[in-house]
Design a protein around this motif. Structure first.
Motif, PDB file in Angstrom:
ATOM      1  N   TYR A 126     -37.825 -58.663  67.880  1.00 28.78           N
ATOM      2  CA  TYR A 126     -38.133 -59.102  66.517  1.00 28.78           C
ATOM      3  C   TYR A 126     -37.872 -58.036  65.460  1.00 28.78           C
ATOM      4  O   TYR A 126     -37.389 -58.362  64.363  1.00 28.78           O
ATOM      5  N   PRO A 127     -38.133 -56.757  65.718  1.00 29.08           N
ATOM      6  CA  PRO A 127     -37.683 -55.756  64.748  1.00 29.08           C
ATOM      7  C   PRO A 127     -36.164 -55.774  64.536  1.00 29.08           C
ATOM      8  O   PRO A 127     -35.693 -55.572  63.409  1.00 29.08           O
ATOM      9  N   LEU A 128     -35.391 -56.032  65.598  1.00 25.22           N
ATOM     10  CA  LEU A 128     -33.937 -56.108  65.436  1.00 25.22           C
ATOM     11  C   LEU A 128     -33.529 -57.347  64.636  1.00 25.22           C
ATOM     12  O   LEU A 128     -32.552 -57.312  63.885  1.00 25.22           O
ATOM     13  N   VAL A 129     -34.284 -58.445  64.792  1.00 24.13           N
ATOM     14  CA  VAL A 129     -34.035 -59.620  63.942  1.00 24.13           C
ATOM     15  C   VAL A 129     -34.231 -59.249  62.467  1.00 24.13           C
ATOM     16  O   VAL A 129     -33.439 -59.629  61.593  1.00 24.13           O
ATOM     17  N   LEU A 130     -35.264 -58.479  62.209  1.00 25.98           N
ATOM     18  CA  LEU A 130     -35.543 -58.070  60.828  1.00 25.98           C
ATOM     19  C   LEU A 130     -34.505 -57.083  60.308  1.00 25.98           C
ATOM     20  O   LEU A 130     -34.245 -57.029  59.101  1.00 25.98           O
ATOM     21  N   VAL A 131     -33.910 -56.299  61.199  1.00 27.49           N
ATOM     22  CA  VAL A 131     -32.799 -55.426  60.791  1.00 27.49           C
ATOM     23  C   VAL A 131     -31.611 -56.273  60.350  1.00 27.49           C
ATOM     24  O   VAL A 131     -30.953 -55.974  59.341  1.00 27.49           O
ATOM     25  N   ASP A 132     -31.318 -57.346  61.087  1.00 21.92           N
ATOM     26  CA  ASP A 132     -30.249 -58.258  60.668  1.00 21.92           C
ATOM     27  C   ASP A 132     -30.529 -58.839  59.282  1.00 21.92           C
ATOM     28  O   ASP A 132     -29.636 -58.913  58.429  1.00 21.92           O
ATOM     29  N   ILE A 133     -31.766 -59.256  59.067  1.00 15.92           N
ATOM     30  CA  ILE A 133     -32.129 -59.808  57.755  1.00 15.92           C
ATOM     31  C   ILE A 133     -31.983 -58.747  56.672  1.00 15.92           C
ATOM     32  O   ILE A 133     -31.517 -59.030  55.556  1.00 15.92           O
ATOM     33  N   SER A 134     -32.361 -57.516  56.982  1.00 20.06           N
ATOM     34  CA  SER A 134     -32.236 -56.427  56.007  1.00 20.06           C
ATOM     35  C   SER A 134     -30.777 -56.199  55.631  1.00 20.06           C
ATOM     36  O   SER A 134     -30.468 -55.902  54.468  1.00 20.06           O
ATOM     37  N   ILE A 135     -29.866 -56.343  56.588  1.00 15.61           N
ATOM     38  CA  ILE A 135     -28.444 -56.173  56.301  1.00 15.61           C
ATOM     39  C   ILE A 135     -27.936 -57.300  55.413  1.00 15.61           C
ATOM     40  O   ILE A 135     -27.213 -57.071  54.436  1.00 15.61           O
ATOM     41  N   VAL A 136     -28.313 -58.535  55.735  1.00 17.06           N
ATOM     42  CA  VAL A 136     -27.828 -59.690  54.973  1.00 17.06           C
ATOM     43  C   VAL A 136     -28.299 -59.628  53.519  1.00 17.06           C
ATOM     44  O   VAL A 136     -27.526 -59.869  52.581  1.00 17.06           O
ATOM     45  N   PHE A 137     -29.573 -59.275  53.328  1.00 18.49           N
ATOM     46  CA  PHE A 137     -30.143 -59.286  51.975  1.00 18.49           C
ATOM     47  C   PHE A 137     -30.089 -57.914  51.309  1.00 18.49           C
ATOM     48  O   PHE A 137     -30.681 -57.727  50.248  1.00 18.49           O
ATOM     49  N   LYS A 138     -29.394 -56.962  51.978  1.00 19.64           N
ATOM     50  CA  LYS A 138     -29.166 -55.638  51.399  1.00 19.64           C
ATOM     51  C   LYS A 138     -30.475 -54.966  50.957  1.00 19.64           C
ATOM     52  O   LYS A 138     -30.588 -54.441  49.844  1.00 19.64           O
ATOM     53  N   LEU A 139     -31.461 -54.997  51.848  1.00 18.71           N
ATOM     54  CA  LEU A 139     -32.730 -54.343  51.551  1.00 18.71           C
ATOM     55  C   LEU A 139     -32.555 -52.834  51.631  1.00 18.71           C
ATOM     56  O   LEU A 139     -31.781 -52.323  52.445  1.00 18.71           O
ATOM     57  N   ASP A 140     -33.285 -52.131  50.790  1.00 21.77           N
ATOM     58  CA  ASP A 140     -33.239 -50.674  50.907  1.00 21.77           C
ATOM     59  C   ASP A 140     -34.104 -50.234  52.085  1.00 21.77           C
ATOM     60  O   ASP A 140     -34.818 -51.037  52.699  1.00 21.77           O
ATOM     61  N   ASN A 141     -34.043 -48.955  52.412  1.00 23.15           N
ATOM     62  CA  ASN A 141     -34.732 -48.468  53.598  1.00 23.15           C
ATOM     63  C   ASN A 141     -36.243 -48.631  53.508  1.00 23.15           C
ATOM     64  O   ASN A 141     -36.914 -48.862  54.518  1.00 23.15           O
TER      65      ASN A 141
END
Length: 289
Positions: free
Chosen positions: A140-155
């Motif tokens: 699930y953390p890796l799922v959230l990493v994918d979402i962070s990439i798609v929505f261009k979230l900052d660190n």
């Protein structure tokens, strides 16, 4: 001297003792060995009733766990193939491949009887799938990493989102092995962080990068995040209101939707999200630029 017993008689008695004592000792050993064998047979008969996995799984539980392992494995093969066919490999494809690999390993460990324990210290015996928590701490953390990439979230946003998720599953894991009312305090902590994850995911829906396609990724993840605290409360870890087959079935289907379903939707529509390979790494490093 004893009356009526001559020297010759005494020598015969002593010889009889020398001959018969070893025989008597041997008989005693044989009797003790027979008693010990009987005790071992009794212990074995008592041990035969002990719970062991996967032998004592209900058939439906075996089928759901095997379905999860095979489904995750097929998903991992598909995602690897999709990444391999690209002219340039994608970070998102690699992350999605890794998360389904982790899920397949977790489900196979539970199906084979390794990732499970029989908890007898609670009010009633419970079957605890610790392999599920270990898998969730990776997938699930890796799922959230994918979402962070798609929505261009900052660190900062990505670390907060992943951190909330880690605390949610870690608290649930600790609560699953706790006894008495203390376990519900761990569940409450897990529930609070699940709410934080859902709230932050909801806030991303208003992002400038949100589209109809990308919003579906958020909805899938919000659904899965909301299911698990409820499943914990109703399942073996909590009140045991659900049967074991029901609990494992719901968890398996939810995991497949949140990982394989998420990954298929994400990678098959990857180009529509407008994520370039250079932007993927930038989304993970822009906090330090």
């Amino acid at each position: 001297e004893e009356s009526g017993i001559g020297p010759c008689t005494r020598r015969l008695v002593k010889m009889n003792h020398r001959v018969n004592m070893p025989q008597l000792f041997l008989e005693i050993l044989q009797q003790n060995g027979t008693a010990a064998a009987g005790g071992n047979q009794t212990a074995s008969a008592g041990g035969a009733g002990a719970v062991s996995f996967p032998e004592d799984y209900p058939n439906s539980v075996k089928h759901f766990l095997l379905l999860g392992a095979i489904g995750m494995f097929i998903g991992a093969v598909c995602f690897y193939g999709l990444n391999y066919m690209r002219e340039k490999t994608s970070l998102s494809h690699a992350v999605t491949f890794l998360l389904t690999c982790s899920g397949a390993i977790a489900y196979y460990s539970m199906w084979s009887g390794l990732g499970v324990t029989y908890k007898t210290t609670d009010t009633t015996p419970r079957v605890i799938f610790w392999g599920r928590y270990l898998g969730h701490l990776i997938t699930y953390p890796l799922v959230l990493v994918d979402i962070s990439i798609v929505f261009k979230l900052d660190n900062a946003q990505m670390i907060a989102l992943v951190g909330y998720d880690l605390v949610m599953f870690m608290s649930g894991w600790i609560g699953s092995v706790s006894v008495g009312s203390h376990k519900y305090m761990w569940w409450f902590l897990s529930f609070i962080f699940a709410v934080l994850v859902i709230v932050q995911l909801a806030s991303i829906l208003s992002s400038e990068y949100a589209t109809d396609n990308s919003k579906m990724l958020i909805y899938i993840t919000m659904f899965a995040t909301g299911v698990f605290p409820i499943l914990w409360l109703l399942g073996s870890e909590g009140t045991a209101a659900l049967g074991l087959s029901q609990e494992v079935g719901i968890a398996c289907i939810t995991d497949l939707i949140a990982t394989v379903g998420f990954g298929l939707y994400f990678l098959l529509n990857y180009d529509s999200f407008g994520v370039e390979e250079s932007e993927e790494t930038e989304a993970l490093t822009n906090q330090y630029v």
